[in-house]
Scaffold this active site. Sequence first.
Site, PDB file in Angstrom:
ATOM      1  N   GLU A   1       0.844  -1.137   0.012  1.00  0.00           N
ATOM      2  CA  GLU A   1      -0.008   0.029  -0.021  1.00  0.00           C
ATOM      3  C   GLU A   1       0.788   1.236   0.088  1.00  0.00           C
ATOM      4  O   GLU A   1       2.103   1.438   0.560  1.00  0.00           O
ATOM      5  CB  GLU A   1      -0.861  -0.163   1.395  1.00  0.00           C
ATOM      6  CG  GLU A   1      -1.290  -1.340   1.535  1.00  0.00           C
ATOM      7  CD  GLU A   1      -2.319  -1.472   2.878  1.00  0.00           C
ATOM      8  OE1 GLU A   1      -2.432  -0.287   3.570  1.00  0.00           O
ATOM      9  OE2 GLU A   1      -2.840  -2.522   3.091  1.00  0.00           O
TER      10      GLU A   1
ATOM     11  N   CYS B   1      20.160  44.631 -21.539  1.00  0.00           N
ATOM     12  CA  CYS B   1      20.849  43.670 -20.395  1.00  0.00           C
ATOM     13  C   CYS B   1      21.533  42.311 -21.057  1.00  0.00           C
ATOM     14  O   CYS B   1      20.780  41.462 -21.417  1.00  0.00           O
ATOM     15  CB  CYS B   1      20.046  43.276 -19.250  1.00  0.00           C
ATOM     16  SG  CYS B   1      20.944  42.129 -18.188  1.00  0.00           S
TER      17      CYS B   1
ATOM     18  N   LYS C   1      10.392   3.020   3.718  1.00  0.00           N
ATOM     19  CA  LYS C   1      10.651   4.621   3.571  1.00  0.00           C
ATOM     20  C   LYS C   1      11.633   4.564   2.091  1.00  0.00           C
ATOM     21  O   LYS C   1      12.476   3.976   1.970  1.00  0.00           O
ATOM     22  CB  LYS C   1      11.430   5.317   4.635  1.00  0.00           C
ATOM     23  CG  LYS C   1      10.395   5.306   6.035  1.00  0.00           C
ATOM     24  CD  LYS C   1       9.718   6.701   6.213  1.00  0.00           C
ATOM     25  CE  LYS C   1       9.218   6.583   7.535  1.00  0.00           C
ATOM     26  NZ  LYS C   1       9.351   8.045   7.839  1.00  0.00           N
TER      27      LYS C   1
ATOM     28  N   CYS D   1      14.783  43.382 -14.275  1.00  0.00           N
ATOM     29  CA  CYS D   1      15.911  44.285 -14.831  1.00  0.00           C
ATOM     30  C   CYS D   1      15.296  45.018 -15.882  1.00  0.00           C
ATOM     31  O   CYS D   1      14.779  44.246 -16.981  1.00  0.00           O
ATOM     32  CB  CYS D   1      17.084  43.593 -15.110  1.00  0.00           C
ATOM     33  SG  CYS D   1      18.146  44.349 -16.161  1.00  0.00           S
TER      34      CYS D   1
ATOM     35  N   CYS E   1      24.021  43.699 -15.400  1.00  0.00           N
ATOM     36  CA  CYS E   1      24.386  44.977 -16.317  1.00  0.00           C
ATOM     37  C   CYS E   1      24.500  45.828 -15.280  1.00  0.00           C
ATOM     38  O   CYS E   1      24.637  47.405 -15.805  1.00  0.00           O
ATOM     39  CB  CYS E   1      23.277  45.229 -17.455  1.00  0.00           C
ATOM     40  SG  CYS E   1      21.528  45.567 -16.635  1.00  0.00           S
TER      41      CYS E   1
ATOM     42  N   ASP F   1       1.440  10.413   3.387  1.00  0.00           N
ATOM     43  CA  ASP F   1       1.883  11.350   4.634  1.00  0.00           C
ATOM     44  C   ASP F   1       0.783  12.254   5.180  1.00  0.00           C
ATOM     45  O   ASP F   1       1.006  13.370   4.426  1.00  0.00           O
ATOM     46  CB  ASP F   1       3.133  12.126   3.688  1.00  0.00           C
ATOM     47  CG  ASP F   1       4.406  12.647   4.776  1.00  0.00           C
ATOM     48  OD1 ASP F   1       4.211  12.042   5.799  1.00  0.00           O
ATOM     49  OD2 ASP F   1       4.912  13.263   4.399  1.00  0.00           O
TER      50      ASP F   1
ATOM     51  N   LYS G   1       2.339   4.536   1.635  1.00  0.00           N
ATOM     52  CA  LYS G   1       2.441   5.123   2.809  1.00  0.00           C
ATOM     53  C   LYS G   1       1.966   6.622   2.773  1.00  0.00           C
ATOM     54  O   LYS G   1       2.768   7.319   2.355  1.00  0.00           O
ATOM     55  CB  LYS G   1       3.781   4.790   3.415  1.00  0.00           C
ATOM     56  CG  LYS G   1       3.659   5.230   4.989  1.00  0.00           C
ATOM     57  CD  LYS G   1       5.118   4.919   5.481  1.00  0.00           C
ATOM     58  CE  LYS G   1       5.215   5.105   7.046  1.00  0.00           C
ATOM     59  NZ  LYS G   1       4.650   6.352   7.617  1.00  0.00           N
TER      60      LYS G   1
HETATM   61  S1  IVH Z   1      -1.040   0.768   9.051  1.00  0.00           S
HETATM   62  C1  IVH Z   1      -0.746  -1.116  13.165  1.00  0.00           C
HETATM   63  N1  IVH Z   1      -1.012   1.640   6.531  1.00  0.00           N
HETATM   64  O1  IVH Z   1       2.129   5.259   8.939  1.00  0.00           O
HETATM   65  C2  IVH Z   1      -0.399  -0.532  11.738  1.00  0.00           C
HETATM   66  N2  IVH Z   1      -0.337   3.031   8.226  1.00  0.00           N
HETATM   67  O2  IVH Z   1       4.629   5.226  10.490  1.00  0.00           O
HETATM   68  C3  IVH Z   1      -1.235   0.648  11.568  1.00  0.00           C
HETATM   69  N3  IVH Z   1       0.243   5.367   7.362  1.00  0.00           N
HETATM   70  O3  IVH Z   1       0.595   5.581  11.923  1.00  0.00           O
HETATM   71  C4  IVH Z   1      -0.618   1.629  10.507  1.00  0.00           C
HETATM   72  N4  IVH Z   1      -0.259   5.014   5.149  1.00  0.00           N
HETATM   73  O4  IVH Z   1      -0.245   7.039  10.305  1.00  0.00           O
HETATM   74  C5  IVH Z   1      -1.088   1.682   7.681  1.00  0.00           C
HETATM   75  N5  IVH Z   1      -1.384   2.247   4.439  1.00  0.00           N
HETATM   76  C6  IVH Z   1      -0.986   2.598   5.554  1.00  0.00           C
HETATM   77  C7  IVH Z   1      -0.618   3.775   6.144  1.00  0.00           C
HETATM   78  C8  IVH Z   1      -0.201   3.981   7.275  1.00  0.00           C
HETATM   79  C9  IVH Z   1       0.161   5.779   6.161  1.00  0.00           C
HETATM   80  C10 IVH Z   1       0.744   5.855   8.630  1.00  0.00           C
HETATM   81  C11 IVH Z   1      -0.082   5.708   9.758  1.00  0.00           C
HETATM   82  C12 IVH Z   1       0.692   5.070  10.783  1.00  0.00           C
HETATM   83  C13 IVH Z   1       2.151   5.491  10.259  1.00  0.00           C
HETATM   84  C14 IVH Z   1       3.461   4.623  10.768  1.00  0.00           C
END
Ligand code: IVH
Length: 672
Positions: free
Chosen positions: A111, A426, A310, A421, A406, A115, A113
């Site tokens: 999935e 120039c 990450k 400018c 210039c 932000d 992640k």
């Molecule tokens: S699962 C117990 N899935 O990342 C597992 N977290 O660094 C719970 N986050 O606290 C998290 N995308 O705020 C999960 N697809 C995703 C996510 C995700 C972002 C965040 C979430 C978590 C943090 C951990």
Amino acid sequence: MTAPAQRVVELRDLITRHSEAYFVHDDPVLPDADYDALVGELRELERAHPDLADERSNRVGAPASTVFSPVRHGEAMLSLDNVFDEEELRAWSDRVLKGLDSSVPLAFSVEPKIDGLALSITYIDGELIQAATRGDGRVGEDVTDNVRTIANVPHQLIGARGSFQIRGEVFIAKADFETLNETQREKGAKIFANPRNAAAGSLRQKDSSVSASRPLSFLAYQLVDLDATLAFTTHRATLDQLSAWGFLVAPETLIVSGIGDMIARSSWFEEHRHDLTYDIDGTVVKLDDLTARRALGSTSRAPRWAIARKFAPEERTTRLLSIEVSIGRTGRATPYAVLEPVLVAGSRVAMATLHNEDQVREKDVRPGDLVIVRKAGDVIPEVVGAVVGDEKRSASWRFPATCPDCGGELRRFDDQSDTYCVNPACPAQQMQKIAHFASRGALDIEGLGEQRVAQLLQEGLIGDVADLFSLSSEPLARLEGFGELSATALVAAITAAKSAPLSRMLVGLGIRHVGPVAARELARRFVTYDALAQAHLEDLEVVEGIGPVIAQSVYEYARDDESRQRMALMAAAGVELSEPDVASTLAATLSGRAVVVTGAVPGYSRDEATAAIVARGGTSPGSVSAKTYCVVVGEAPGASKVTKARDVGVPMISDTAFEELLETGTWSATLE
Ligand code: IVH
């Protein structure tokens, strides 16, 4: 104290301060990557010196603030352990495999992640009861009123029984973030550093009408069944149910089988991170099988059945050495930062734009400061702001009064944010004008970059773009850095550019307000420069996509003495100045139809896909409406477009049917 003991104390102090800034004040002063490095160093020291270890180092987030009422989470909101490369990801999956003693390939959910910030929403018998932030993982903050204002959070789940929590991420989509900052700027209000800060600041508002005015979204990725009434056995089934209840679930999520595919999919995310509609800082990999998850369990900090991979950080800190000003082809003076070189998102950054005078003031960055630098994808590196500590800073930077090239006056007009400018002679401006003419977006003359142009100007071989076409190779070959070969190659490249389409020529000339889209429309309508130059103002205004401002600008350009002389010289040198008539040879299969493309269509760049539609009489707007003829769904499609198409009932077709659509104007199969 011993040196490690001292460092541990120091690190704990730093981490506490920075995590408070992040979680409590929504105003982090340190990029995530630098924060992660501190946490990594502390863990390493604690591992090497178990006597220095402290359970508190494992806590998640920061204590809840006092603005909102505390909420104890039915089940703790854990964090995730991080890995930073493929090898560590493989090591994690090997551990999982060993822990489960499994002989069949494991299914993983891969999935994005997101932000943003974690949120847990409690539903009882389908009704939204409460919403809470993560806080320290055990106790969060009650933000129910604010969450009720988030447009894509359902208040009622059809057919749901029992009590459970839906967990996910609150975020602001990239496009919404741009609009939000635009509005903030107009109001003279605070500019947000990034979508995450904006989302956090918008969710944690005392007044829920403020949250309501912000473009927050929620994406669901977990269901916590508080009274075990829902008998899901896989994550996949859970996500399907969440989707069916109307939650947004990441459309890029894929359930894959085996470690190889899992790693491939997580690399896909790294490659495509900038094509997604929201910011991600990595991928999350989870076991799909919920029974296996229970068997592995969790530590006090994070589950063993999931891991965050990450990506290379896109924000880093470095020292700002000085602020300089560069002059563009229109004379615009742009301040930029000269930096101590730093590796950001895999490339070395030593300079970054600061846009204009107001931005420098807004960001309050001063020579000598430690600053945050961001480089996202193809975007040019940018200074986000300063990390201000207690140390003494230099005086605020002031925009210079004179042009660094210039020596002429730099002037900022009353209603503008840019400084110029104003000396048309120039040399920096001349150089930029010619370099723009030769650049990839315009005539694409290979071997004619800024330095070459500057050299030719200095040697007096050219003074204007028109002079390029009468250059011969002999005098060039005598210049420093040139040889016979490179001189001939350059002349050949310039000669080839004589038959460039008029649309590219119009872009290259740098006529005010005329970008690639307007240039194409004008070239298609008038075919030759002569016809364009003779057009009346009214003829220009009626061209599709050409407003009065562009029309006026083109009209004036064509009548200006200097440009008339330039165009005459070019024509005399054999420059064609006409548009090849491609469109008329194609059947108008999409005449009057709006085709929206989302995601990447294999074999076409974004511009090429649009051009192919336009060449067949269609249009390709950026958003879906009830009037849309169909939506072509490519790789990594935008979630909002797909959802909208589904909502308004516009047919969606696969990218593999794109050719068929172009040829026939219709399709034989639609997507669900
Ligand atoms: S699962 C117990 N899935 O990342 C597992 N977290 O660094 C719970 N986050 O606290 C998290 N995308 O705020 C999960 N697809 C995703 C996510 C995700 C972002 C965040 C979430 C978590 C943090 C951990």
